[in-house]
Structures are given as C-alpha cells and as structure tokens.
Design an enzyme around this catalytic site. Sequence first.
Site, PDB file in Angstrom:
ATOM      1  N   LYS A  27      -7.459  -8.042  10.337  1.00  0.00           N
ATOM      2  CA  LYS A  27      -7.615  -9.463  10.062  1.00  0.00           C
ATOM      3  C   LYS A  27      -6.862 -10.271  11.108  1.00  0.00           C
ATOM      4  O   LYS A  27      -5.769  -9.911  11.517  1.00  0.00           O
ATOM      5  CB  LYS A  27      -7.076  -9.771   8.656  1.00  0.00           C
ATOM      6  N   ARG A  34      -2.321  -4.368   4.210  1.00  0.00           N
ATOM      7  CA  ARG A  34      -3.560  -4.724   3.541  1.00  0.00           C
ATOM      8  C   ARG A  34      -4.311  -3.439   3.202  1.00  0.00           C
ATOM      9  O   ARG A  34      -4.201  -2.438   3.913  1.00  0.00           O
ATOM     10  CB  ARG A  34      -4.435  -5.603   4.439  1.00  0.00           C
TER      11      ARG A  34
END
Length: 332
Positions: free
Chosen positions: A178, A153
């Site tokens: 996350k 990410r």
Amino acid sequence: MKTAERTWSVLWPSITRYLTLKRALGRQYANEERVLQSIDEVLQRSAPADLTAATFALWSQSLQHLTPTVRRNRMRIVRNYCLFRRRSESECFVPDLLLFPAPHQSVRPYIFTKDEIVRLLAAARRLGPVNGSPLRAQVYSLAIVLLYTTGLRRGELTKMTLGDYDAKQRTLFIRQTKFHKSRYLPLSADGAHEVERYCRARRAHHLPLCPETPLIWNRYSKHRYFTGTGLAQGIRKLLCKAGIRKPDGRLPRIHDLRHTFAVHALLRWYEAGADVQAKLPLLATYMGHVSIVSTEYYLPFIEPLASAACARFAQRYGALISTSAKQKGSPQ
C-alpha cells in the site's frame, strides 16, 4: 482487419498529464485511470464541451449499483483530478463534496489485551496437523506473533517469502505494498525467535526453504500462499476457541491486531516517559504510512491511552494544579 482507434474527450490530455504527474511521484494510479476513463466515455457519448455538474451527475448515476463508500471514493477521484485541473484552468467545474454519499462510519477498533494475545497464541499452538497442512500450529503462531509485534497489514504478511527474512540482521523486508513503499522492519526478540522456530519446523519436515517460498505457507493452495481471506477465517476460528469477543459479542477483526500494535507502542512510550509526539514519525515509518496523519487514525483516544495521558499530565503538572487550588481556597 483493423480495429477502430479509440477516441477521447477534450479532457483526456489533461487527464493524461494528471496521471503522469502522480505516477512520477511514485503512485500507480491504475484504479484512478479506470475511473477517469469511465467519466471520459460519458463525456464522449454526451458530447459536451466540458465536464459540468450535469455530466458529472449523469456519470454518478451509473454508480448506483455500488455501495455508498465505493461511490464516494470514485467521485472523489474525479474531484481530485478537477482540483488539479483548476490550478491552470480557474473556471473549470469541481464537484461539491456535500453532494457525495455520506462517508461510511468507521468501525471502532478493538484493542486486544496482553492476556488475550497470550490466549490466542495458545489456541494456535494447540492446533494439530491435518493432511496437506502439517505445520498448521506453527503457521498460525507465526502469523499472530508477526501481526501483533510488527503491525503488518494482512496483505503484506501473506505476500512475504522466506527470502524476505534476514536472519543476521533480524529484519523483514516488506516489498511495495500500500502506498507503493518498501521498508525494512527490525524484529523484536520474540518475533525473530518465532521465525527461527518456524524455519526449524520446516527443516524438520523436509519442506521447501528456498528464498521464493511463501513465509506464511498454505499447502492447500495451488501456489501455497495463504489468501488474506483464508488467513482471516483461520484466525477468527482461533478467536472463537480462545473465547475472545468484543463487548457487543462480535469477533474482533484481524486488522485490530494492527491497531493493537500501534496503541501498545504508544502505551510503552508513555510508561517510559518518552516524548510521544517526537516518536510518532518513527511509528509512521515502521507501519508504512505516508505521514503521521495516517498513523493517528490507529491511535484513537481510548481508555488505556486516556489513563496514560492523564497519568503523564498529573506527574508533570499535578503539583502546579494542587498549589493553584490551595491558593484559590485560602482566605484573602
């Protein structure tokens, strides 16, 4: 001077139990707590005995200044809490999903070709140094290689430090991001080579190499970290230089590199004759997903996957279909 103690509605004890449970499962739930506090404040002002459809609608009106997606997400947070509460209070109110704003239509991911990745990387390596950023070419080359070969990410990449790279094991350590999960990522030979190449360039320019130094280094920034927005803007400029655009003329997103990583991994498994379904949990773990349900979001049934799946089916069952067709066409 004493400050007045805050009062809570009748729901707050169960809200507290809900947050405690989720945090015990490893969630942070800071945003969820703020949302639940806001509806608790509405209940205090209106002083109802309990959360009802009317008070939920009143609270929802306070969200009208937000986008439909944000409103839907906040309303869903309250609904999830109500579902938790219903386990012990069967008659409690639960908001109807049909009354929520329509979900935002997801953007169709753009899957880069290998040739486009080569062109993008070439554009990055042609970047010249500028005042305050002597390693522009090396920084963007490293970012593109890692995003494409690991599916990181954007936020995970920008927060990494040099200490997160293990040269002996050729791994990257991804700290809690996350879903609040940490993981080690084994690097491909190309990925490890690019990190080593970058470290040699830093050494040659007498730049910091201590473990706390940001991996993706931006000397323009006060803390020398790239922001996610800054990195995305830089890659967008490289996409323009490389002449890479989607069929509608728009530029691909930096997040599309993550989609490309997942799709290309699946294609390699198809081509190698591997059991793709059995390998999905491995891909989910590598990408930092909670389950393969999240991973499947990155694997839309696009043309390369459709062709690979059809080829696999034809290889295994083509003879059976051909035999069956001949039998149906033969005279009785």
